[in-house]
Design a protein around this motif. Structure first.
Motif, short mmCIF file in Angstrom:
data_model
loop_
_atom_site.label_atom_id
_atom_site.label_comp_id
_atom_site.label_asym_id
_atom_site.label_seq_id
_atom_site.Cartn_x
_atom_site.Cartn_y
_atom_site.Cartn_z
N CYS A 188 0.84 -1.25 -0.08
CA CYS A 188 -0.04 0.12 -0.06
C CYS A 188 0.81 1.19 -0.05
N GLY A 189 1.99 1.23 0.22
CA GLY A 189 2.86 2.29 0.23
C GLY A 189 2.91 3.27 1.43
N ALA A 190 2.45 2.65 2.68
CA ALA A 190 2.37 3.07 3.91
C ALA A 190 3.77 2.98 4.59
N LYS A 191 4.24 3.48 5.85
CA LYS A 191 5.37 3.26 6.35
C LYS A 191 5.35 1.81 6.76
N ALA A 192 6.45 1.07 6.62
CA ALA A 192 6.72 -0.68 6.61
C ALA A 192 6.92 -0.63 8.06
N THR A 193 6.38 -1.46 8.89
CA THR A 193 6.67 -1.81 10.36
C THR A 193 6.98 -3.45 10.51
N GLU A 194 6.65 -3.95 9.47
CA GLU A 194 6.84 -5.28 9.50
C GLU A 194 7.55 -5.89 8.17
N THR A 195 7.92 -7.44 8.05
CA THR A 195 8.11 -7.88 6.74
C THR A 195 7.01 -8.96 6.56
N ASP A 196 6.89 -9.36 5.48
CA ASP A 196 5.99 -10.58 5.07
C ASP A 196 6.58 -11.28 3.88
N HIS A 197 6.25 -12.77 3.92
CA HIS A 197 6.66 -13.62 2.88
C HIS A 197 5.38 -13.29 2.02
N GLN A 227 1.77 -2.90 9.16
CA GLN A 227 1.17 -3.94 10.16
C GLN A 227 -0.49 -4.56 9.47
N HIS A 228 -1.08 -3.31 8.90
CA HIS A 228 -2.40 -3.68 8.48
C HIS A 228 -2.32 -4.66 7.39
N CYS A 229 -1.45 -4.42 6.24
CA CYS A 229 -1.60 -5.47 5.31
C CYS A 229 -1.00 -6.73 5.52
N SER A 230 0.01 -6.77 6.48
CA SER A 230 0.37 -8.03 6.88
C SER A 230 -0.54 -8.84 7.69
N ARG A 231 -1.65 -8.15 8.64
CA ARG A 231 -2.29 -8.93 9.47
C ARG A 231 -3.67 -9.13 8.40
N SER A 232 -4.11 -8.62 7.45
CA SER A 232 -5.11 -8.77 6.66
C SER A 232 -4.65 -9.82 5.58
N LYS A 233 -3.63 -9.82 5.06
CA LYS A 233 -3.07 -11.02 4.12
C LYS A 233 -2.98 -12.30 4.81
N GLY A 234 -2.21 -12.18 6.27
CA GLY A 234 -2.17 -13.53 6.75
C GLY A 234 -1.18 -14.58 5.91
N ALA A 235 -1.68 -15.81 5.69
CA ALA A 235 -0.88 -16.93 4.95
C ALA A 235 -1.53 -17.07 3.79
N ARG A 236 -2.28 -16.19 3.25
CA ARG A 236 -2.97 -16.34 1.89
C ARG A 236 -2.26 -15.80 0.66
N ASP A 237 -2.37 -16.30 -0.34
CA ASP A 237 -1.56 -16.10 -1.64
C ASP A 237 -2.14 -14.67 -2.03
N LEU A 238 -1.83 -14.21 -3.09
CA LEU A 238 -2.17 -12.87 -3.64
C LEU A 238 -3.52 -13.09 -4.25
#
Length: 159
Positions: A80-89, A109-120
Motif C-alpha cells: 500500500c505504500g504506507a510506512k513499513a513496520t514488519e516484513t511479509d513472505h 501492520q495492516h497489510c500483514s495482518r489482513s493478508k495472513g498466510a493467503r496468497d495474492l
C-alpha cells in the motif's frame, strides 16, 4: 473475578472492554493472560517448532534478524505504500514459500495482518496488489507470475 459479558448489538464485550467473537466470555488477549506460564511456554515452543519445520521443508537459506531489519527499513509497505513496520513472505511459508530474501518484502501492520498466510489471489485486497505492481515490486511480480502458471486450483479465483 467475573467473566460475565455484556453485548453491544449482539457482539460480546470482555471485562476489559474489548469486543470479540469468541464463544467464551474472555477476548483472546485476556484468555492468553489467564493461562499459566508453563502452558504459554509450551504453546510458543510448539509454534516455533512448526515454523522451523516449514522453513526446513520448503527450502531457502533462511533470513537473519539483521537481514529482516534491513528489509523492513528498506522502504515503504510493498502493498500500500504506507510506512513499513514488519516484513511479509509474499508466498507464505504455510503455502510452501521459501524463507529467502527474494520472497520477503517490507509491509505495514495492516497489510500483514489482513493478508495472513493467503496468497495474492485469495487475498481480498486486489487494489493493494495492483498498487504493488505499479510500484514495480519484483517479489510481487514474481509471485503473480508463479500463480498465473499454477494449475486449476486457483482457476475459481480469477473471476
Amino acid at each position: 473475578m467475573s467473566t460475565a459479558t455484556l453485548t453491544r448489538n449482539g457482539v460480546k464485550v470482555c471485562k476489559c472492554g474489548r469486543e470479540h467473537q469468541r464463544y467464551s466470555a474472555l477476548c483472546d488477549r485476556c484468555a492468553w493472560s489467564a493461562l499459566p506460564d508453563e502452558v504459554k511456554r509450551a504453546r510458543w515452543k510448539e509454534k516455533k517448532s512448526i515454523r522451523k519445520a516449514r522453513i526446513k521443508e520448503n527450502g531457502g537459506r533462511g533470513v537473519s534478524r539483521k537481514e529482516l531489519k534491513i528489509i523492513r527499513e528498506s522502504g515503504p509497505c510493498g502493498y500500500c505504500g504506507a510506512k513499513a513496520t514488519e516484513t511479509d513472505h509474499v508466498h507464505g511459508l504455510a503455502a510452501g514459500g521459501i524463507d529467502d530474501k527474494s520472497n520477503i518484502i517490507p509491509v505495514c501492520q495492516h497489510c500483514s495482518r489482513s493478508k495472513g498466510a493467503r496468497d495474492l489471489l485469495t487475498w481480498h485486497r486486489w487494489d493493494l496488489v495492483c498498487r504493488a505492481l505499479v510500484m514495480n515490486n519484483p517479489a510481487v511480480q514474481q509471485e503473480l507470475a508463479r500463480i498465473s502458471q499454477a494449475p486449476a486450483d486457483h482457476a475459481n479465483y480469477r473471476t
